[in-house]
Design a protein around this motif. Structure first.
Motif, short mmCIF file in Angstrom:
data_model
loop_
_atom_site.label_atom_id
_atom_site.label_comp_id
_atom_site.label_asym_id
_atom_site.label_seq_id
_atom_site.Cartn_x
_atom_site.Cartn_y
_atom_site.Cartn_z
N ALA A 2 -6.84 -6.23 -8.99
CA ALA A 2 -8.12 -6.42 -8.29
C ALA A 2 -8.33 -5.39 -7.19
O ALA A 2 -9.46 -5.07 -6.85
N VAL A 3 -7.26 -4.86 -6.66
CA VAL A 3 -7.37 -3.91 -5.55
C VAL A 3 -8.07 -2.63 -6.00
O VAL A 3 -8.71 -1.95 -5.21
N TRP A 4 -8.00 -2.30 -7.30
CA TRP A 4 -8.66 -1.10 -7.81
C TRP A 4 -10.17 -1.18 -7.60
O TRP A 4 -10.83 -0.16 -7.47
N GLY A 5 -10.73 -2.35 -7.54
CA GLY A 5 -12.16 -2.49 -7.31
C GLY A 5 -12.51 -2.51 -5.83
O GLY A 5 -13.67 -2.62 -5.47
N GLY A 6 -11.50 -2.39 -4.97
CA GLY A 6 -11.72 -2.44 -3.53
C GLY A 6 -11.36 -1.13 -2.86
O GLY A 6 -11.97 -0.10 -3.12
N PRO A 7 -10.33 -1.15 -2.02
CA PRO A 7 -10.00 0.03 -1.22
C PRO A 7 -9.35 1.18 -1.99
O PRO A 7 -9.37 2.31 -1.54
N ALA A 8 -8.80 0.89 -3.16
CA ALA A 8 -8.14 1.95 -3.93
C ALA A 8 -9.19 2.81 -4.63
O ALA A 8 -10.24 2.33 -5.02
N SER A 9 -8.87 4.10 -4.75
CA SER A 9 -9.82 5.00 -5.42
C SER A 9 -9.13 5.76 -6.53
O SER A 9 -8.37 6.69 -6.28
N ALA A 53 1.93 0.00 -14.63
CA ALA A 53 1.60 1.32 -14.07
C ALA A 53 0.52 1.20 -13.00
O ALA A 53 0.64 1.76 -11.91
N ALA A 54 -0.52 0.44 -13.28
CA ALA A 54 -1.62 0.29 -12.32
C ALA A 54 -1.15 -0.41 -11.06
O ALA A 54 -1.55 -0.03 -9.95
N THR A 55 -0.29 -1.40 -11.20
CA THR A 55 0.21 -2.13 -10.04
C THR A 55 1.14 -1.25 -9.20
O THR A 55 1.04 -1.22 -7.97
N GLU A 56 2.03 -0.53 -9.85
CA GLU A 56 2.94 0.35 -9.13
C GLU A 56 2.18 1.41 -8.33
O GLU A 56 2.49 1.66 -7.17
N VAL A 57 1.19 2.01 -8.95
CA VAL A 57 0.42 3.07 -8.28
C VAL A 57 -0.41 2.49 -7.14
O VAL A 57 -0.41 3.01 -6.03
N VAL A 58 -1.13 1.42 -7.41
CA VAL A 58 -2.02 0.87 -6.38
C VAL A 58 -1.23 0.32 -5.19
O VAL A 58 -1.68 0.39 -4.06
N PHE A 59 -0.04 -0.18 -5.45
CA PHE A 59 0.81 -0.68 -4.36
C PHE A 59 1.37 0.47 -3.52
O PHE A 59 1.29 0.45 -2.29
N ALA A 60 1.93 1.47 -4.17
CA ALA A 60 2.70 2.48 -3.46
C ALA A 60 1.88 3.64 -2.91
O ALA A 60 2.25 4.21 -1.88
N SER A 61 0.81 3.99 -3.56
CA SER A 61 0.10 5.22 -3.20
C SER A 61 -0.90 5.03 -2.07
O SER A 61 -1.82 4.22 -2.17
N GLY A 67 -1.77 1.37 -0.68
CA GLY A 67 -0.77 1.93 0.22
C GLY A 67 -0.47 1.08 1.43
O GLY A 67 -0.07 -0.07 1.32
N LEU A 68 -0.69 1.64 2.61
CA LEU A 68 -0.35 0.96 3.86
C LEU A 68 -1.19 -0.28 4.10
O LEU A 68 -0.80 -1.14 4.90
N ASP A 69 -2.32 -0.40 3.42
CA ASP A 69 -3.18 -1.58 3.58
C ASP A 69 -2.87 -2.69 2.57
O ASP A 69 -3.56 -3.70 2.52
N TRP A 70 -1.83 -2.50 1.76
CA TRP A 70 -1.50 -3.45 0.70
C TRP A 70 -1.43 -4.89 1.20
O TRP A 70 -2.07 -5.77 0.63
N SER A 71 -0.69 -5.13 2.23
CA SER A 71 -0.52 -6.52 2.69
C SER A 71 -1.84 -7.10 3.20
O SER A 71 -2.09 -8.29 3.06
N ILE A 72 -2.69 -6.26 3.75
CA ILE A 72 -3.99 -6.73 4.24
C ILE A 72 -4.91 -7.07 3.06
O ILE A 72 -5.60 -8.08 3.07
N THR A 73 -4.91 -6.22 2.04
CA THR A 73 -5.83 -6.42 0.92
C THR A 73 -5.36 -7.46 -0.08
O THR A 73 -6.18 -8.03 -0.80
N THR A 74 -4.04 -7.71 -0.14
CA THR A 74 -3.53 -8.65 -1.15
C THR A 74 -2.95 -9.93 -0.58
O THR A 74 -2.84 -10.92 -1.30
N GLY A 75 -2.50 -9.88 0.66
CA GLY A 75 -1.82 -11.04 1.23
C GLY A 75 -0.32 -11.06 0.92
O GLY A 75 0.39 -11.96 1.35
N PHE A 76 0.16 -10.08 0.17
CA PHE A 76 1.59 -9.97 -0.13
C PHE A 76 2.20 -8.89 0.75
O PHE A 76 1.67 -7.79 0.84
N SER A 77 3.33 -9.20 1.35
CA SER A 77 4.02 -8.19 2.14
C SER A 77 4.64 -7.16 1.21
O SER A 77 4.82 -7.41 0.01
N ASP A 78 4.97 -5.99 1.77
CA ASP A 78 5.65 -4.97 0.98
C ASP A 78 6.95 -5.52 0.41
O ASP A 78 7.30 -5.27 -0.75
#
Length: 105
Positions: A2-9, A53-61, A67-78
Motif C-alpha cells: 500500500a505504501v507504493w500508492g503513498g509516499p513511495a515513488s 521484491a516490492a516490500t523489500e524495496v519500499v521498506f529499505a529505499s 525508507g526513513l518514514d516506514w514506521s510512520i507510514t505503516t505503523g511497523f517499526s524497522d
C-alpha cells in the motif's frame, strides 16, 4: 504494497525490475495482492516474488520507497519489519527459488 500508492515513488524501470508491467500495474495488482494476502489466499510463485521484491524495496529505499518514514507510514517499526521480512525470506526463499526455476526451465 500500500505504501507504493503513498509516499513511495516508483519509476517505470523499477516497477518492471520488480516484475510488474508498469507503475500502474504495480498499483493495480498491488491492491489484488494485498487483498489476497489479507484473505490468506494462495499466491503464485511469481506473485510471491513480486510481493517480496516490492516490500523489500519500499521498506529499505529512501530514494524510491518509504525508507526513513516506514514506521510512520505503516505503523511497523524497522525492527518488526526486519524480523518479518527475514522470516518470510527464510520460509519462502528456497521454495520460491525452486518453483521459479521449474517454471523457467
Amino acid at each position: 504494497m500500500a505504501v507504493w500508492g503513498g509516499p513511495a515513488s516508483c519509476t517505470e524501470a523499477l516497477a518492471v525490475a520488480m516484475g510488474f508491467k508498469s507503475v500502474a500495474d504495480l498499483l493495480k495488482d498491488g491492491r489484488r495482492l494485498r487483498a489476497a494476502l489479507a484473505a490468506s489466499e494462495p499466491l503464485s510463485p511469481q506473485d510471491w516474488r513480486r510481493v517480496m521484491a516490492a516490500t523489500e524495496v519500499v521498506f529499505a529505499s529512501e530514494v524510491f520507497g518509504s525508507g526513513l518514514d516506514w514506521s510512520i507510514t505503516t505503523g511497523f517499526s524497522d525492527e518488526q519489519t526486519i524480523k518479518i521480512l527475514r522470516r518470510l525470506q527464510r520460509t519462502i526463499g528456497r521454495t520460491l527459488h525452486s518453483a521459479l526455476h521449474r517454471l523457467d526451465g
